[in-house]
Design an enzyme around this catalytic site. Structure first.
Site: not given
Length: 449
Positions: A44, A304, A432
């Site tokens: 990656c 993995h 929130k």
């Protein structure tokens, strides 16, 4: 009795499996066969080396054959290609590209992890162009060398998925003019269209030339590219990033079953239909965590985890693999896009009834400097609140999708999201959190019990 375990392929699947097995069993004989010259690297990270964000290519090397032998007593044979699996004899035939020799090696258990291969699009006169793919360390080195030596100034990215978008940013960072050609109507088309629009605006703002609902039809004699919409573009080279397919040819020749998604079929312990052969990583078909249906997702986390599951089963201490959510993320210049589970199109295709709730907010307190737009969408069942999928685009998308991925894995429902106690301080969130707010908004669409 000491087991002899052979591993076909390194990188995220094979190399991780070998390490996990050694951690669990200090006696097993483990041999890894890798046909290329690099057995364990950060796949990656390849785009970010090409873009100059990773300064040294050695930083992408996770391990070497020498370190595996010294630290873990695992033998790694690089430039050794397994060319057949002989199930009746429990052997593999190996081509040694160093000595130009061929020999057989016996196994008690075999782990098949050859990864995937790039899909080559149907482009007329493809041989006329300077065409590349980016799947291996060797691919990266070749492309890096050619960009410098041949003084490439422009590229055509064929495909607007994860690799195409990451490479758009990295090629721009390198000073290369970027054309991006995408077959579908939007880039990263697993996103909802309005979220893809955000990424497309970001690409345009960074001077990426977008060609949507289009394909490269042919490479002309003057090396220009003719597109399906009739336009012609100029590019010094092409990066083919239209997707990958499981590298199943050895498995097919050995008579192992292939699933409906094109990957090798395995059970929840990563066993193929031969009890002595396991398969992991990009080459296999697994199951969808949410629906239980076949799914094939080429992601590093998945490989993995599958490596650990296979290692546990081989030492007779099994735990089952619960399935794949497909949690993924992509950086596109200053935008971030993250996904988990299913989008609306996927749910409609499966004829699953669902409700949707969407939130546009700031990633942290609006009065704190740098507050930027974060868009979040969640699909769920109105019957029981089961979360089917979520997407987020904007700063902080990673945090929110990770929280929702954890909620799905833990069996929480959409209304449970309002109950999560999420860390808050003005630079990070709001009292929130957007995830909490999604939970509150979803209550209106849940059927009364």
């Amino acid at each position: 009795m000491t087991k002899k375990v052979l591993v076909i392929g390194g990188v995220a699947g094979g190399a991780t499996f070998a390490s996990q097995l050694r951690m669990l069993d200090d006696q097993a004989e483990i041999i890894v066969f890798e046909k290329d010259g690099t057995m364990s690297f950060a796949n990656c990270g390849l785009p970010y080396y090409l873009g100059g964000f990773v300064k040294e290519k050695e930083h992408l090397i996770a391990a070497t054959p020498e370190s595996f032998q010294k630290d873990k007593n695992i033998e790694v044979r690089i430039r050794h290609e397994v060319i057949s699996i002989n199930r009746d004899k429990k052997t593999v035939t190996v081509k040694d590209h160093i000595l130009n020799d061929t020999y057989d090696e016996h196994y008690d258990k075999l782990v098949y992890s050859p990864g995937a291969v790039p899909i080559v699009p149907d482009i007329k006169h493809l041989d006329r162009g300077n065409c590349y793919s980016l799947r291996s360390f060797k691919d990266m080195l070749k492309l890096d060398e050619h960009i410098t030596q041949k003084n490439y100034q422009s590229v055509c990215l064929v495909g607007g998925g994860f690799i195409g978008l990451e490479m758009a940013e990295n090629f721009k960072a390198r000073g290369i003019k970027v054309h991006l050609v995408q077959r579908s109507q939007h880039v990263l088309n697993l996103l909802e269209p309005e979220f893809s629009n955000i990424l497309e605006d970001e690409l345009l703002e960074n001077d990426v030339d977008l060609h949507l609902s289009s394909t490269v039809k042919q490479i002309n004699e003057d090396h220009s590219l003719k597109l399906s919409d009739g336009s012609v573009i100029e590019a010094d080279f092409l990066l083919l990033a239209v997707g990958i397919k499981p590298n199943t040819h050895l498995a097919e020749h050995a008579g192992l079953s292939i699933g409906t998604t094109g990957g090798v079929k395995v059970n929840e312990y990563m066993q193929t239909d031969d009890e002595h052969i396991y398969a992991i990583g990009d080459v296999i078909e697994s199951v969808d965590f949410i629906t239980g249906k076949p799914k094939q997702v080429p992601l590093a986390w998945v490989a993995h985890r599958e490596a650990y599951i296979a290692a546990r089963h081989i030492i007779d201490n099994p735990i089952p693999f619960k399935g794949i959510l497909g949690t993924a993320i992509c950086k596109v210049f200053e935008q971030t896009a993250a996904v988990v589970g299913h989008n609306a199109f996927s749910l409609e295709k499966m004829n699953l009834s669902f409700e949707t709730v969407e939130l546009n907010a700031r990633q942290h307190a609006g009065y704190y400097p740098g507050a930027a737009k974060l868009s979040l969408i969640v699909h769920f069942s109105s019957e029981n609140g089961k979360i089917f999928g979520a997407q987020a685009v904007g700063p902080g998308a990673d945090k929110r999708i990770d929280v929702i991925s954890t909620a799905i894995t833990g069996g929480l429902t959409v209304d449970d999201l309002q109950t999560l106690e999420i860390a808050y301080a003005p630079p990070y969130s709001s009292p929130k959190d957007p995830v909490n707010m999604i939970g509150y908004k979803a209550m209106k669409k849940l059927k009364k019990k």
